[in-house]
Design a protein around this motif. Structure first.
Motif: not given
Lengths: 247, 224
Positions: B52-60, B46-47
């Motif tokens: 990470s670079g992807a916004r969606v992953l960061r948001g999740f 999760v960290a």
């Protein structure tokens, strides 16, 4: 995959009255415990830096013991154990408040201690040089600055209090969790009710965290150290990161 | 001698069952250990998503942390054991439900700790490692993660102690841990003070031992 489970979300709005009542109890419980542990925590912190060794040792033992116990074990101990020995019936709500207060005051004492320790030595020296007594320089110079640094950490503690307060439902306090458990027992819809309650706690916690962050930013404006090295808030944060106070 | 208290202390039942208390404590310890290891594994994942670079992953990852840190463990335990189990049709044993709840709650905390640890590292470390020709994965494996572990030991220790304290809640869903031993004893002999004092003492000793072990580890890991 189809779920065999039939959701009955309509039960939740029908039971809104009980849930809201429980939420009210949770808020009362948390607010009362928060205010009481603010006071008790300061007293314990002052004992920990008192110029009298037995008092310091006692305060040290207090913080170590209460930070080692889980609220659940402590509530059982208090509500069943202590009550039986001394023959006092505290009542459920009061037992919850006492347990939450004693436990959290130990954490708050550490926040106060870190904050008081972050006040620059020069402040004390300056106060003494200006002719203030030791007591006076502490109460008028060190303490006000220390408490100011402690504020964000103390408000953060409210997050733990709100979360921990759910545990008093095990001794039958009718807080949000207590109301939910009862509703699940009568309505037989555990998923729906626990989901709503979990989300309610998340929203509560986010609100408290946001308030703490806001306070930290506003206080931070006046408390940054500038070029002279880390300011009190930064020193306080490092103290927390060292893990002496759980974040 | 008449006591000032109306209560007669009877330590016999507790002392006779010291082995049950130890077995119960052992259960708390290994449930905590498994949950902590799983929480660390999920937490690192999760960290990495969080930065990470992807916004969606960061948001999740952000939502995951905020949500799981907001749900009280007791609520989560009931939710997993009674609610979610019913909906997805899995019958968790009480211990499994406890491990799931402890792991997921713990992973939100460890994720924040690992993120803090990674972000505390100087950006020059990653740049130097990349310019020396290491790939992204090797940079993490040989340069960033080893340095991060030194930073995260103290706060991870706090999480571990928090999980141990959380594990005592498992008796609520009928896991036979040390609190359950005390509950049984209390019901059979009506010795609440003695029974819960025993549990409190065991918990204090366990936490003190953990704290001592952790400060030793910190000293070992400290840079000269």
């Amino acid at each position: 995959m189809t779920l065999a489970y039939v959701f009955r979300w309509e039960l939740v709005p029908e039971s809104a009255g009980l849930l809201l009542h429980g939420l009210g109890v949770t808020l009362q419980l948390s607010a009362l415990s928060f205010v009481l542990s603010l006071g008790l925590g300061l007293v314990v912190a002052l004992c920990r830096i008192a110029p009298f060794r037995p008092l310091r040792a006692l305060a040290y033992a207090y913080t170590q013991i209460f930070r080692a116990l889980s609220l659940y074990v402590y509530v059982l101990f208090l509500y069943f154990g202590i009550a039986a020995v001394f023959g006092i019936d505290l009542g459920r709500f009061a037992a919850g408040v006492v347990a939450l207060t004693l436990l959290n005051s130990a954490y708050m004492a550490e926040v106060y201690r870190a904050a008081l320790g972050s006040v620059d030595h020069g402040q004390r020296e300056a106060a003494l040089a200006l002719g203030l007594t030791h007591t006076r320089s502490f109460t008028s110079v060190i303490l006000p600055q220390g408490i100011r640094v402690a504020v964000p950490g103390l408000v953060n503690q409210l997050v733990d209090i709100v979360k921990d307060s759910s545990i008093v439902a095990v001794i039958g306090v009718f807080d949000l969790m207590g109301a939910t458990i009862q509703l699940v027992n009568t309505e037989r819809a555990p998923f729906e009710f626990y989901t709503v309650t979990a989300l309610t706690y998340v929203v509560l916690i986010l609100l408290v965290s946001a308030a703490a962050a806001l306070l930290e930013r506003r206080l931070g404006r006046h408390l940054t150290g500038g070029s002279a090295g880390p300011g009190p808030l930064e020193r306080m944060r490092r103290f927390r990161l060292r893990g002496e106070v759980p974040a | 001698m008449t006591s000032l208290l109306a209560y007669d202390f009877v330590w016999g039942p507790v002392l006779d069952r010291w082995d049950l208390f130890l077995l119960g404590a052992w259960l708390d310890v290994w449930v905590t250990a498994i949950s902590f290891l799983l929480a660390c594994a999920i937490g690192i994942g999760v960290a990495l998503l969080r930065i990470s670079g992807a916004r969606v992953l960061r948001g999740f990852a952000f939502g995951y942390v905020q949500f799981l840190r907001g749900v009280p463990l007791l609520v989560f335990l009931y939710w997993v054991y009674f609610g979610i189990a019913l909906v997805i049709g899995i019958n968790f044993s009480p211990i499994q439900a406890g491990i799931v709840a402890l792991t997921l709650t713990g992973s939100a905390y460890t994720a924040e700790i690992f993120r803090g640890g990674l972000q505390a590292l100087d950006a020059g470390q990653a740049e130097a490692s990349r310019s020396l020709g290491l790939g992204r994965i090797d940079t993490y494996r040989h340069v960033l993660l080893p340095q991060m572990f030194r930073i995260v030991v103290p706060p991870l220790g706090n999480t571990l102690i928090g999980l141990l304290k959380g594990a005592t809640l498992l008796s609520i869903i009928a896991v036979h841990d040390m609190v359950q031993v005390a509950n049984d004893l209390n019901i059979n002999f009506f010795t609440p003070f003695e029974a819960f004092t025993a549990v409190a003492l065991i918990l204090i000793v366990l936490v003190a031992a953990l704290s001592a072990g952790l400060s030793f580890l910190e000293r070992v890991l400290r840079l000269p």
